[in-house]
Design a protein around this motif. Structure first.
Motif, PDB file in Angstrom:
ATOM      1  N   HIS A   1       4.009   0.038  12.694  1.00 54.52           N
ATOM      2  CA  HIS A   1       3.838   1.087  11.683  1.00 54.52           C
ATOM      3  C   HIS A   1       2.507   0.879  10.979  1.00 54.52           C
ATOM      4  N   GLY A   2       1.778   1.965  10.744  1.00 56.21           N
ATOM      5  CA  GLY A   2       0.518   1.878  10.028  1.00 56.21           C
ATOM      6  C   GLY A   2      -0.637   1.473  10.914  1.00 56.21           C
ATOM      7  N   LEU A   3      -1.784   1.268  10.271  1.00 55.14           N
ATOM      8  CA  LEU A   3      -3.006   0.890  10.968  1.00 55.14           C
ATOM      9  C   LEU A   3      -3.490  -0.451  10.439  1.00 55.14           C
ATOM     10  N   GLY A   4      -3.742  -1.367  11.358  1.00 57.43           N
ATOM     11  CA  GLY A   4      -4.224  -2.686  10.986  1.00 57.43           C
ATOM     12  C   GLY A   4      -5.259  -3.164  11.971  1.00 57.43           C
TER      13      GLY A   4
ATOM     14  N   PHE B   1       5.365  -7.708   7.244  1.00 56.97           N
ATOM     15  CA  PHE B   1       4.959  -6.542   6.454  1.00 56.97           C
ATOM     16  C   PHE B   1       3.874  -6.953   5.476  1.00 56.97           C
ATOM     17  N   ALA B   2       2.835  -6.109   5.343  1.00 56.48           N
ATOM     18  CA  ALA B   2       1.808  -6.288   4.318  1.00 56.48           C
ATOM     19  C   ALA B   2       1.369  -4.914   3.839  1.00 56.48           C
ATOM     20  N   PRO B   3       1.130  -4.758   2.533  1.00 60.39           N
ATOM     21  CA  PRO B   3       0.657  -3.473   2.013  1.00 60.39           C
ATOM     22  C   PRO B   3      -0.822  -3.250   2.322  1.00 60.39           C
ATOM     23  N   ALA B   4      -1.258  -2.005   2.136  1.00 58.33           N
ATOM     24  CA  ALA B   4      -2.641  -1.622   2.434  1.00 58.33           C
ATOM     25  C   ALA B   4      -3.636  -2.535   1.722  1.00 58.33           C
ATOM     26  N   GLY B   5      -4.675  -2.937   2.460  1.00 60.65           N
ATOM     27  CA  GLY B   5      -5.746  -3.737   1.891  1.00 60.65           C
ATOM     28  C   GLY B   5      -5.521  -5.229   1.915  1.00 60.65           C
TER      29      GLY B   5
ATOM     30  N   ALA C   1       7.649   0.130   2.810  1.00 61.77           N
ATOM     31  CA  ALA C   1       7.520  -1.078   1.994  1.00 61.77           C
ATOM     32  C   ALA C   1       8.880  -1.677   1.655  1.00 61.77           C
ATOM     33  N   GLY C   2       9.919  -0.844   1.683  1.00 56.19           N
ATOM     34  CA  GLY C   2      11.263  -1.337   1.391  1.00 56.19           C
ATOM     35  C   GLY C   2      11.788  -2.313   2.413  1.00 56.19           C
ATOM     36  N   ILE C   3      11.104  -2.440   3.549  1.00 54.28           N
ATOM     37  CA  ILE C   3      11.570  -3.371   4.572  1.00 54.28           C
ATOM     38  C   ILE C   3      11.555  -4.803   4.039  1.00 54.28           C
ATOM     39  N   ALA C   4      10.629  -5.088   3.106  1.00 51.94           N
ATOM     40  CA  ALA C   4      10.538  -6.438   2.549  1.00 51.94           C
ATOM     41  C   ALA C   4      11.728  -6.786   1.659  1.00 51.94           C
ATOM     42  N   ARG C   5      12.533  -5.768   1.301  1.00 49.91           N
ATOM     43  CA  ARG C   5      13.729  -6.018   0.490  1.00 49.91           C
ATOM     44  C   ARG C   5      14.992  -6.110   1.339  1.00 49.91           C
TER      45      ARG C   5
ATOM     46  N   ARG D   1      -5.314  -8.051   9.302  1.00 51.48           N
ATOM     47  CA  ARG D   1      -5.655  -7.277   8.105  1.00 51.48           C
ATOM     48  C   ARG D   1      -4.922  -5.948   8.152  1.00 51.48           C
ATOM     49  N   ALA D   2      -4.283  -5.581   7.050  1.00 50.94           N
ATOM     50  CA  ALA D   2      -3.566  -4.310   6.935  1.00 50.94           C
ATOM     51  C   ALA D   2      -4.480  -3.271   6.292  1.00 50.94           C
ATOM     52  N   ASP D   3      -4.868  -2.248   7.050  1.00 49.15           N
ATOM     53  CA  ASP D   3      -5.663  -1.154   6.490  1.00 49.15           C
ATOM     54  C   ASP D   3      -4.779  -0.197   5.696  1.00 49.15           C
ATOM     55  N   THR D   4      -3.564   0.044   6.175  1.00 46.52           N
ATOM     56  CA  THR D   4      -2.546   0.804   5.465  1.00 46.52           C
ATOM     57  C   THR D   4      -1.337  -0.109   5.297  1.00 46.52           C
ATOM     58  N   ASP D   5      -0.269   0.381   4.672  1.00 50.86           N
ATOM     59  CA  ASP D   5       0.980  -0.379   4.701  1.00 50.86           C
ATOM     60  C   ASP D   5       1.367  -0.590   6.165  1.00 50.86           C
TER      61      ASP D   5
END
Length: 250
Positions: free
Chosen positions: A181-184, A158-162, A84-88, A230-234
């Protein structure tokens, strides 16, 4: 340009390292790395049986040599990090901030993008030039007829879960998405309404949507169905865009 010329893309950072590699010949991928074939020809691996990375697709490679390609995108994701820090990281912005103050429906009565949607965009970078026949690329005819110049552009999201990243159907370019990265999932709808979902494409790291969603319009534009990520996870994913360029005259 020297063979196997490596250019870091401007969104490359500590969490996702991104390279444009051009004039590829006998190029070794130490890996693990997501390798994206942005071209219109198969990219072959130096392995038996001899298999290919098809155009506009990707895979994860480790310790393998690529025989030849006009250009590739190679991305390495650092797993043991707070993604999630990638957004910073420098240059990243909340999409709502980039779009400005528009909160009213558009002229064609579609809903506007909700500015508080937790969807962040990296800087975008030039990722090469290519000539292609859009109708052939989009599987509308078997053989290319008239090649047109396109600029390839790329950026991360980047999008967080949900997070539902907004149902839309307007682009003036051809696009594909690669999961990093993650599942979407990429989703298609008959209307700008979640209840009208008709196709749901799960995306795990290394996967690129197998075909661009659009078709060619009679006026040279691109016709998209209602669709969203849609982001299922981060999730972090790559967008690769093919922008038509003005025709050059002799």
């Amino acid at each position: 340009m020297p063979r196997n010329a490596e250019t870091p893309l401007n969104f490359s950072g500590p969490r996702v390292q991104a390279l444009l590699v051009q004039d590829v010949k006998d190029y070794h991928v130490s890996g693990p790395a997501v390798v994206v074939n942005t071209g219109t020809s198969d990219v072959h691996l130096a392995r038996t049986p001899r298999k290919a990375i098809p155009p506009l697709s990707s895979t994860i490679l480790t310790g393998v040599r690529i025989e030849e390609a006009a250009s590739l995108l190679i991305l390495r994701v650092k797993d043991d990090t707070d993604i999630a820090g990638i957004a910073r990281e420098p240059g990243w912005d909340l999409l709502g901030d980039l779009l400005g103050d528009s909160t009213t429906p558009t002229e064609d009565a579609t809903l506007p993008f909700p500015r508080d949607t937790p969807l962040w965009k990296s800087p975008q970078d030039h990722a090469g030039l290519i000539e292609l026949d859009p109708a052939h690329l989009l599987a509308e005819r078997a053989e290319p007829r008239r090649l047109q110049p396109f600029e390839i552009r790329a950026n991360l999201w980047f999008a967080p879960a949900g997070t539902d990243c907004f149902i839309h159907n307007q682009h003036d370019f051809i696009e594909v998405h690669t999961q990093l990265h993650g599942l979407g999932r990429m989703q298609k709808f008959t209307e700008q309404d979640h209840s009208t979902l008709y196709e749901d494409l799960p995306m795990s790291p290394g996967y690129t949507t197998s075909q661009p969603f659009c078709s060619t319009g009679p006026d040279g534009t691109y016709l998209y169905p209602w669709h969203q990520y849609r982001a299922d996870t981060d999730c972090v994913w790559l967008a690769v865009e093919y922008h038509p360029m003005p025709h050059r005259h002799p």
